[in-house]
Structures are given as structure tokens and as C-alpha cells.
Design an enzyme around this catalytic site. Structure first.
Site, mmCIF file in Angstrom:
data_model
loop_
_atom_site.group_PDB
_atom_site.id
_atom_site.type_symbol
_atom_site.label_atom_id
_atom_site.label_comp_id
_atom_site.label_asym_id
_atom_site.label_seq_id
_atom_site.Cartn_x
_atom_site.Cartn_y
_atom_site.Cartn_z
ATOM 1 N N GLU A 70 -1.422 -1.538 -4.421
ATOM 2 C CA GLU A 70 -2.499 -0.733 -4.768
ATOM 3 C C GLU A 70 -1.939 0.694 -5.604
ATOM 4 O OE1 GLU A 70 -5.138 2.108 -1.952
ATOM 5 O OE2 GLU A 70 -5.243 0.084 -1.236
ATOM 6 N N ASP A 129 0.810 -1.074 0.086
ATOM 7 C CA ASP A 129 0.133 0.043 -0.069
ATOM 8 C C ASP A 129 0.927 1.231 -0.067
ATOM 9 O OD1 ASP A 129 -2.352 1.820 0.382
ATOM 10 O OD2 ASP A 129 -1.902 1.706 2.376
ATOM 11 N N ASP A 164 -2.662 0.873 7.093
ATOM 12 C CA ASP A 164 -1.905 0.949 5.827
ATOM 13 C C ASP A 164 -1.372 -0.664 5.778
ATOM 14 O OD1 ASP A 164 -1.387 3.884 5.285
ATOM 15 O OD2 ASP A 164 -1.201 3.359 7.644
#
Length: 197
Positions: A77, A17, A152
Site C-alpha cells: 500500500e 500494509d 492492518d
């Protein structure tokens, strides 16, 4: 021990992420057809005032994760479009540096939009980060005490699990729009009905 689990896994997926203040990571092991948590955590970047030093740190840490866990694939992501262009630019750089670190170690990469990850984990593309965290905890049977407060980390784990689900789907074949298309694309499957003596 995380390293022993890595050796036992049939496949290891690194989820990332990206972030410029905090970057999350999740390591998912696949044992047969069952995914399981190997490790998750965050890379703290706030202590570095200089943006380029943060990028350097991201490269270093992602390289270390790749060398430690030897992932077969990386799921990252994709940055979503926001109103703040400067923030988007910085986030894109952070993502690019993480990708470069994996590419340098020849790890294949797949990007997923946040909505796709949320949909894969919760069935709702508009789910909150907290909902994703709770669903991951249940799906992967992670004790609450092992869950990190950083969302996260669970977002990164969500990217890895999304990739596991996506890569398990059968490959789609292009369907023919008409018989004429089918015959043109598959001549070996068509018999003329004429037999030669």
C-alpha cells in the site's frame, strides 16, 4: 500447514500494509485462477522506542516472510498524503525498508493507493477498513474465527488481492488517435493493394 500450501500454489503474493507502530502482512496463494488465504498477521513495532530500530525490525521481518513464503510478487500500500509531515516521512521510510527487503530477494513490487485497493475489494474507494475486512472474509471464504482483530492484517491482504485482480486484467494496447497514427505504428498490417508479379 502454510508451507505445504505455498508449495501447491501456482503463484504467491505477499501484501504489505506499511506502518511504524504496526505493519500488516497478508500471504495470498493463487491456485489455478482462484485466490486463497495462506497466512496473515502483523509486525508489532511499538515496543521499540527508537524509530531506526523499528525500521531494522521491519527489514528483518519482511526478509523472514519472503524466505518463508517465497512470494512471486509483493503488493504494498502506497502512503496517502496526510497533514502531518513527520508521520508521512516515517511511514515512507517504513514502506521503503519493506520494499528494500523484498528487492534484496529479487521480489517484484507493485504499489497501490489505498483508494484503489478499497475499490478492487468493495467497489467503493471510500470504504471503511471494517468493510474491506468483511468483504475479504466473504470473498476468500475465511472463517470468522480465523480473522485477526488487527485491520492492518486485512489491509495487507487487500493489497495482495487487489494485485491478483490487477495482474489478471488483459494488457491494454495503445489505441491510435487516427488512421495516420495506426499506419505509422503498424506498417506490417497495411496492404497497398498493389501486387507484384
Amino acid at each position: 500447514m502454510a508451507d505445504a500450501k505455498v508449495k501447491e500454489a501456482d503463484r504467491v503474493i505477499l501484501g504489505i500494509d506499511p506502518g511504524t507502530n504496526v505493519m500488516g502482512y497478508g500471504i495470498l496463494g493463487v491456485f489455478g485462477r482462484k485466490p486463497a488465504l495462506i497466512a496473515m498477521g502483523v509486525i508489532e513495532l511499538k515496543k521499540f522506542e527508537d524509530h531506526y530500530m523499528r525500521l531494522h525490525r521491519i527489514y528483518e521481518r519482511v526478509t523472514m516472510l519472503v524466505e518463508q513464503y517465497l512470494p512471486d510478487e509483493m503488493a504494498i500500500e502506497a502512503p496517502f498524503f496526510g497533514k502531518n509531515v513527520q508521520s508521512m516521512l516515517k511511514l515512507g521510510r517504513a514502506q521503503g525498508v519493506a520494499i528494500a527487503a523484498a528487492i534484496a530477494r529479487q521480489v517484484p513490487i507493485t504499489e497501490y493507493e489505498p483508494r484503489k485497493i478499497k475499490m478492487a475489494i468493495t467497489g467503493n474507494g471510500g470504504a471503511s477498513k471494517e468493510q474491506v475486512r468483511e468483504m475479504l472474509r466473504r470473498m476468500l471464504d475465511i472463517p470468522e474465527a480465523s480473522m485477526l482483530p488487527h485491520l492492518d492484517a486485512t489491509d495487507a491482504l487487500g493489497a495482495a488481492l487487489c494485485h491478483f485482480y490487477e495482474s489478471a486484467k488483459p494488457l491494454k494496447t495503445k489505441s491510435s488517435a487516427s488512421w495516420k497514427d495506426f499506419i505509422a505504428h503498424n506498417p506490417e498490417k497495411v496492404s497497398t493493394g498493389i501486387r507484384r508479379k
